[in-house]
Design an enzyme around this catalytic site. Structure first.
Site, PDB file in Angstrom:
ATOM      1  N   LYS A  66      29.635 -17.207  57.890  1.00  0.00           N
ATOM      2  CA  LYS A  66      29.925 -16.521  56.632  1.00  0.00           C
ATOM      3  C   LYS A  66      28.926 -16.954  55.563  1.00  0.00           C
ATOM      4  O   LYS A  66      28.402 -18.061  55.629  1.00  0.00           O
ATOM      5  CB  LYS A  66      31.333 -16.900  56.153  1.00  0.00           C
ATOM      6  CG  LYS A  66      32.461 -16.211  56.896  1.00  0.00           C
ATOM      7  CD  LYS A  66      33.808 -16.589  56.298  1.00  0.00           C
ATOM      8  CE  LYS A  66      34.953 -15.923  57.048  1.00  0.00           C
ATOM      9  NZ  LYS A  66      34.940 -14.456  56.989  1.00  0.00           N
TER      10      LYS A  66
ATOM     11  N   ARG B 232      41.970 -12.335  65.625  1.00  0.00           N
ATOM     12  CA  ARG B 232      42.529 -11.533  66.724  1.00  0.00           C
ATOM     13  C   ARG B 232      42.398 -12.251  68.061  1.00  0.00           C
ATOM     14  O   ARG B 232      43.199 -12.054  68.968  1.00  0.00           O
ATOM     15  CB  ARG B 232      41.861 -10.148  66.734  1.00  0.00           C
ATOM     16  CG  ARG B 232      40.378 -10.185  66.906  1.00  0.00           C
ATOM     17  CD  ARG B 232      39.700  -8.887  66.463  1.00  0.00           C
ATOM     18  NE  ARG B 232      39.451  -8.845  65.018  1.00  0.00           N
ATOM     19  CZ  ARG B 232      38.859  -7.843  64.377  1.00  0.00           C
ATOM     20  NH1 ARG B 232      38.475  -6.765  65.034  1.00  0.00           N
ATOM     21  NH2 ARG B 232      38.671  -7.884  63.083  1.00  0.00           N
TER      22      ARG B 232
HETATM   23  N1  BES Z   1      39.652 -14.578  57.797  1.00  0.00           N
HETATM   24  C1  BES Z   1      38.783 -13.478  57.788  1.00  0.00           C
HETATM   25  C2  BES Z   1      39.308 -12.306  56.965  1.00  0.00           C
HETATM   26  C3  BES Z   1      39.303 -12.495  55.490  1.00  0.00           C
HETATM   27  C4  BES Z   1      38.123 -12.420  54.777  1.00  0.00           C
HETATM   28  C5  BES Z   1      40.475 -12.705  54.814  1.00  0.00           C
HETATM   29  C6  BES Z   1      38.132 -12.571  53.410  1.00  0.00           C
HETATM   30  C7  BES Z   1      40.486 -12.846  53.443  1.00  0.00           C
HETATM   31  C8  BES Z   1      39.311 -12.779  52.736  1.00  0.00           C
HETATM   32  C9  BES Z   1      38.554 -12.975  59.214  1.00  0.00           C
HETATM   33  O1  BES Z   1      38.556 -13.944  60.181  1.00  0.00           O
HETATM   34  C10 BES Z   1      37.225 -12.318  59.219  1.00  0.00           C
HETATM   35  O2  BES Z   1      36.263 -13.004  59.021  1.00  0.00           O
HETATM   36  N2  BES Z   1      37.203 -11.028  59.455  1.00  0.00           N
HETATM   37  C11 BES Z   1      35.980 -10.298  59.470  1.00  0.00           C
HETATM   38  C12 BES Z   1      36.051  -9.295  60.584  1.00  0.00           C
HETATM   39  C13 BES Z   1      34.760  -8.626  60.860  1.00  0.00           C
HETATM   40  C14 BES Z   1      33.766  -9.602  61.411  1.00  0.00           C
HETATM   41  C15 BES Z   1      35.009  -7.498  61.823  1.00  0.00           C
HETATM   42  C16 BES Z   1      35.839  -9.606  58.117  1.00  0.00           C
HETATM   43  O3  BES Z   1      36.838  -9.165  57.557  1.00  0.00           O
HETATM   44  O4  BES Z   1      34.734  -9.570  57.615  1.00  0.00           O
HETATM   45 MN    MN Z   2      36.653 -14.830  60.443  1.00  0.00          MN
END
Ligand code: BES
Ligand code: MN
Ligand code: ZN
Length: 533
Positions: free
Chosen positions: A316, A390
């Site tokens: 990230k 997931r």
């Molecule tokens: N934990 C995150 C989702 C999230 C992001 C929750 C920001 C709250 C605030 C999750 O694990 C994630 O990183 N999801 C990705 C999925 C994507 C790679 C398909 C996302 O939402 O960017």
């Molecule tokens: Mn994530």
């Protein structure tokens, strides 16, 4: 194909002692005083309801319309209350608040006046607004004992018990503060004792309601504490220890599956997420048996417990990454709901399952393109290691089949896309089962912890197709929260299932950064309605 991820280093989980024991805020105490609401008593002088209380909270409506308790206060203050309403036209608005010092009588309480909008439009939202506004004023006044009469204003659609529950919960929520990681508690004002107003005929309902509200408030407090704790303290092991402590306190069944046990079950999707961390992943199972028939099918709640989400190799960006300590808020909310359910001694069987891991990059981390076998036997191409929620949930969702559940609800901070779709107001609600979806929707509305239903059409499943495995773990940019839910759906064919995406609702960012305690009120309402009373 290799299905066995490297065993995490046998290092002891670190738990640096930078925090005091969590649950730092003692919840407010509630007691009850009858014979305080009737207008007849007010005009006749009546018993002084506020005896022994430093502050009395009473409500007023728009246009200076006084509630019964406000009329009483007006008599006590020789007109100061009516006068305040006359001079401050905003006072009747929900959320507004004014402190009236009683200069008419020595030793009389300070009155906190809160607005409730129009009497004929009274609803739970305005009552909640008024109650929180009152609590903010009380934090400044620092009384020892408060007489609280707002709960006597009951909307047509609600009962005395429901309103007492809402007020007690809101009061408990309002006095929450988190200072477990500070040397000195800063603004942790000890909450005052509250006397909730009631009449002889409503006393029992108000008492029961307050107990419910406090139980839900206490559950939310646990959820907030776990969410707010930093990732170096709230590890998978910390969540397991918290579950064990809950089990001890409420005599629950508890089982913590370690790496070895999960490997034996074939949970290679879950294990792939935690394998680059020195904090070993776990699967936590908590069982509450409250139903008369111990064999009654349980409600199962599954909570995403990523104690920190760096994104893994699909790292990230740095800005705001600290907030990914909140990626275990699903887990925290199902543990908080378990606490509330056990405290209320609900007559149902409830099982809480928490898959928990830390998503880290390292030499042995999953790489984009890696393929793993899930416990269900379905294979997954990990195209993005940041879609890890997931990957841990799918194995937990297969695991819970063994309980023959009446319903399974998973709760997860799953997708940023859910925030794009619904903002910070509604949680995303997904279910192929209309009945279960409606039940959860209504629970959210009743508890003022709302969720909005999202689609799960077959067509979205197309986006998860992979050339190299049974499915990919991402579905591309369109409808990101829907394809995430579709992924989970592939593991939930054996029972009635719903998914709550709480990415936008589990915590607040910015100056008031902190866990919200959501969706504990929704889940508590859901299990309360399922329980036999
Ligand atoms: N934990 C995150 C989702 C999230 C992001 C929750 C920001 C709250 C605030 C999750 O694990 C994630 O990183 N999801 C990705 C999925 C994507 C790679 C398909 C996302 O939402 O960017
Ligand atoms: Mn994530
Ligand atoms: Zn995540």
């Amino acid at each position: 194909m290799t299905t066995t991820p490297a065993t995490p280093k046998a290092k002891k989980p670190s738990s640096p002692r930078v925090a005091k024991k969590a649950a730092p805020t003692p919840p407010p105490m509630f007691s009850f005083k009858a014979g305080t609401g009737a207008v007849a008593e007010v005009t006749a002088g009546g018993p002084v309801p506020t005896k022994g209380c430093d502050v009395a909270v009473v409500a007023v409506y728009k246009e200076g319309e006084l509630t019964a308790a406000a009329k009483r206060a007006d008599v006590d203050t020789e007109g100061l209350v009516a006068n305040a309403c006359k001079t401050d036209k905003n006072l009747g608005n929900a959320g507004s608040c004014r402190v009236v010092f009683n200069t008419a009588k020595a030793g009389a309480p300070v009155y906190v006046l809160v607005g409730l909008d129009e009497a004929d439009k009274l609803n739970t939202k305005t009552l909640r607004k008024a109650t929180s506004a009152a609590c903010e004023a009380l934090k400044g006044l620092k009384p020892a004992k408060v007489f609280f009469a707002v709960n006597q204003e009951v909307p047509k659609k609600s009962s005395d018990k429901e309103i007492a529950a809402l007020c007690a919960r809101t009061i408990t929520e309002s006095f929450y503060s988190f200072s477990a990681c500070k040397k000195q508690d800063e603004d942790a004002a000890a909450p005052p004792a509250f006397e909730l107003a009631c009449t002889k005929s409503t006393q029992e309902a108000v008492e029961k309601g307050a107990a419910i509200g406090q139980a839900i408030g206490n559950g939310m407090q646990l959820t907030k504490d776990l969410g707010n704790l930093p990732g170096n303290i709230c590890t998978p092991n910390y969540l397991a220890e918290t579950a064990k402590a809950l089990a001890k306190q409420y005599k629950l069944g508890v089982d913590v599956l370690d790496h070895k046990k999960m490997e034996a079950l074939g949970m290679f999707s879950l294990l792939s997420v935690g394998k680059a961390s020195s904090e070993p992943p776990k699967l936590i199972v908590l069982k509450y048996n409250g139903a008369k028939d111990p064999k009654e099918a349980p409600v199962v709640l599954v909570g995403k417990g990523i104690t920190f989400d760096t994104g893994g190799i699909s790292l990230k960006p740095g800005a705001g990454m600290d907030e990914m300590k909140y990626d275990m808020c699903g887990a925290a909310s199902v543990l908080g709901t378990m606490k509330a359910a056990a405290e209320m001694k609900l007559a149902l069987n409830l099982i809480v399952v928490v898959p928990t891991a830390e998503n880290m990059p390292a030499g042995n981390a999953s790489k984009p393109g890696d393929v793993v076998v899930s416990m269900s036997g379905q294979t997954i191409e990990i195209l993005n290691t940041d879609a890890e929620g997931r990957l841990i949930l799918c194995d937990a969702l297969t695991y819970v089949e063994r309980f023959n559940p009446a319903a399974v609800v998973d709760v997860a901070t799953l997708t940023g896309a859910c925030i794009v779709a619904l903002g910070h107001v509604n949680s995303g609600l997904f279910s192929p089962d209309d009945e279960l979806a409606n039940e959860l929707f209504k629970a959210g509305q009743n508890a003022l912890d709302t969720a909005w239903r999202m689609p799960l059409d077959e067509e979205y499943h197309e986006q998860l197709k992979s050339n190299f495995a049974d499915m990919a773990n991402i579905g591309g940019p369109p409808a990101g929260s829907v394809t995430a839910a579709c992924f989970l759906q592939k593991y939930t064919k054996a029972y009635s299932w719903a998914h709550l995406d709480i990415a936008g609702t589990a915590w607040h960012s910015g100056k008031a950064k902190g866990a919200s305690g959501r969706p504990v009120p929704l889940l508590a309402e859901f299990v309360m309605k399922r329980a036999k009373s």
